[in-house]
Write a protein that holds these residues in place. Sequence first.
Motif, PDB file in Angstrom:
ATOM      1  N   SER A 192       3.201 -41.867  -9.727  1.00 27.17           N
ATOM      2  CA  SER A 192       3.805 -41.256 -10.907  1.00 27.17           C
ATOM      3  C   SER A 192       5.056 -40.509 -10.454  1.00 27.17           C
ATOM      4  CB  SER A 192       2.808 -40.297 -11.553  1.00 27.17           C
ATOM      5  OG  SER A 192       3.400 -39.593 -12.611  1.00 27.17           O
ATOM      6  N   ARG A 193       6.206 -40.913 -10.985  1.00 22.64           N
ATOM      7  CA  ARG A 193       7.486 -40.363 -10.505  1.00 22.64           C
ATOM      8  C   ARG A 193       8.502 -40.391 -11.632  1.00 22.64           C
ATOM      9  NH1 ARG A 193       9.066 -44.722  -5.940  1.00 22.64           N
ATOM     10  NH2 ARG A 193      10.782 -43.256  -5.739  1.00 22.64           N
ATOM     11  N   HIS A 194       9.803 -40.278 -11.341  1.00 24.23           N
ATOM     12  CA  HIS A 194      10.800 -40.311 -12.419  1.00 24.23           C
ATOM     13  C   HIS A 194      11.968 -41.240 -12.122  1.00 24.23           C
ATOM     14  CE1 HIS A 194      13.618 -37.717 -10.170  1.00 24.23           C
ATOM     15  NE2 HIS A 194      12.555 -37.056  -9.790  1.00 24.23           N
ATOM     16  N   GLN A 235      10.197 -32.064 -16.021  1.00 26.63           N
ATOM     17  CA  GLN A 235       9.863 -32.790 -17.237  1.00 26.63           C
ATOM     18  C   GLN A 235      10.226 -32.061 -18.534  1.00 26.63           C
ATOM     19  OE1 GLN A 235       5.904 -34.532 -17.222  1.00 26.63           O
ATOM     20  NE2 GLN A 235       6.058 -34.940 -15.031  1.00 26.63           N
ATOM     21  N   GLU A 289       8.507 -37.160  -5.599  1.00 27.79           N
ATOM     22  CA  GLU A 289       8.938 -36.855  -6.959  1.00 27.79           C
ATOM     23  C   GLU A 289       7.815 -36.339  -7.851  1.00 27.79           C
ATOM     24  OE1 GLU A 289      11.064 -40.248  -8.476  1.00 27.79           O
ATOM     25  OE2 GLU A 289      12.039 -40.565  -6.562  1.00 27.79           O
ATOM     26  N   THR A 336       4.869 -45.629 -19.347  1.00 21.95           N
ATOM     27  CA  THR A 336       4.818 -44.193 -19.620  1.00 21.95           C
ATOM     28  C   THR A 336       4.375 -43.963 -21.050  1.00 21.95           C
ATOM     29  OG1 THR A 336       6.036 -42.099 -19.382  1.00 21.95           O
ATOM     30  CG2 THR A 336       7.199 -43.902 -20.452  1.00 21.95           C
ATOM     31  N   GLN A 366       3.633 -28.992 -12.872  1.00 24.32           N
ATOM     32  CA  GLN A 366       4.323 -29.862 -11.932  1.00 24.32           C
ATOM     33  C   GLN A 366       4.260 -29.298 -10.523  1.00 24.32           C
ATOM     34  OE1 GLN A 366       8.255 -30.508 -14.266  1.00 24.32           O
ATOM     35  NE2 GLN A 366       8.068 -32.312 -12.941  1.00 24.32           N
ATOM     36  N   SER A 372       4.343 -36.244  -7.058  1.00 21.55           N
ATOM     37  CA  SER A 372       2.984 -36.771  -6.862  1.00 21.55           C
ATOM     38  C   SER A 372       2.630 -36.799  -5.390  1.00 21.55           C
ATOM     39  CB  SER A 372       2.867 -38.197  -7.428  1.00 21.55           C
ATOM     40  OG  SER A 372       2.985 -38.212  -8.827  1.00 21.55           O
ATOM     41  N   ALA A 417       7.021 -38.410 -16.708  1.00 20.85           N
ATOM     42  CA  ALA A 417       6.618 -39.053 -15.469  1.00 20.85           C
ATOM     43  C   ALA A 417       6.339 -40.513 -15.790  1.00 20.85           C
ATOM     44  CB  ALA A 417       5.363 -38.387 -14.898  1.00 20.85           C
TER      45      ALA A 417
END
Length: 552
Positions: A473-475, A87, A244, A489, A119, A246, A447
Amino acid sequence: MSGMMLLLLLCLSLGTISVVHCGDPTINFEWNVTHGTLSPLGVPQQVILINGQFPGPNINSTTNNNVVVNVFNNLDEPFLLTWSGIQQRKNSWQDGTPGTMCPIPAGKNFTYQFQVKDQIGSFIYYPTTAMHRAGGAFGGLRVNSRLMIPVPYDTPEDDYTVLIGDWYTKSHNAVKKLLDSGRSMARPDGVLINGKDAKGDGKDEPLFTMKAGKTYKYRICNVGLKNTLNFRIQEHWMTLVEMEGSHTVQNTYQSLDVHLGQCMAVLVTADKDPKDYYMVASTRFTKSVLTGKGIIRYENGKGPADPELPEAPEGWAWSLNQFRSFRWNLTSSAARPNPQGSYHYGKINISRTIRLANAASKVDGKLRYSINGVSHVDPETPLKLAEYYGVGDKVFKTDTIKDEPPEDETKVEVHPNVVNQTHRDFVEIIFENHEKSLQTWHVSGYAIFAVAIEPGRWDPEKRKNYNLLDAVSRHTIQVYPKSWAAIMTSFDNPGMWNIRSEHPERRYLGQQLYIAVPNPSHSTRDEYNMPDTALVCGIVKDMPKPPPPYRN
């Protein structure tokens, strides 16, 4: 220079660099990027190596580690890496995209410095310049939990990274020339698992070994170029535990669809007859299925892997239903000692809704991909650098797209695509896919909560179907053909951040944009100043560096 000496120098210069936190451990890497000749699919071709390795080295870090990677570019052209999913809090200067950083010139080096702050999880790195991703230079990046933070499963016997991806026997330069000529990349030539495809002739060396009765963690990431891949292991079930960054509800699967740029971590127990087994990755949503294989070997096992491979599911409805089964583990701790579910995103008022529609079209007879009628091109001067030097108006314009798709998506403008976004707004983004091919999107710097994917067109009534409790929660987020996907987000991380297609072809030909999030506090509490070590290029190359605009 020793790691301790480097850390000391960085700590002494915190007033300008501000990305290394002296109370946290620093891990150091030195990477040499070169060309080499390998035959991943049995055909000699030029690939990109990092320290002679294809795929590149695995970065094994722990929450809050300072990561220092000194990259020597020994290619004959500029080169840049991004750390996908990390992030980069307050630090888009290290994001590794052409909109935020100058590429490393041929024959030069650059040292990335960033912190994997608060993270955990499974991520990847890969090149963002030209079509270098079609040549390699990708690898795994894992962030382990600190010992003081409990993990919601027993410590596995070992931890393995599995990089799956479709592959072309053309060199990355040949692929780039194809796209520059206005044509598509067409069909890939095969599928690789950790850079290889087992022949099945009894001579294949195992990629991984397991002891009977033990449980192992496999981090599965799709580093490919065009296709979703279905991953499975002969006769073995997989328990999903992380995605990713979480921890997830621990459902068990026979196979998993892994879309471009996505990573999933599973637990696999060696509870079958001790012998060899195939792990399999095959293309999804394609007329002709391509399959790659790798060997898992039980220690002291006897017997080859069964040549009959487990079948993959059919259709994207199955894949959509699997997405709906993914849930955030609200009872587990995250990187910090608090429950992941304590962030009640579903109760926050939406400040803005942005609808982004992808489209393919021709511009001057050549293929381009666009978002809301704009096909992005990277200017010679990175957007972030131009903004910092006060010459942004000479390089790009902002808000040239609206918050909803145009009526005529075939009308396309080609220029930098930058959207202004107010700091700390809680934003809903709808990705609308009006095409017949599956799309995968990546959001840098944040995220995101993947709250819904549905077929058809989005309208405000669809919010009734959002998962407002435990969306992961991911990207990344995938969008199925003729469908839409919704994410939420909080834009609480100032900087210049990239939203892009995870399909390298589509990204290269314009399917991306940048979100400019200002730092209203003018404090390094919210965003770091430009590092002294930052490369400069374009129109600012010979300009005096402006004084740091943000106070400590």
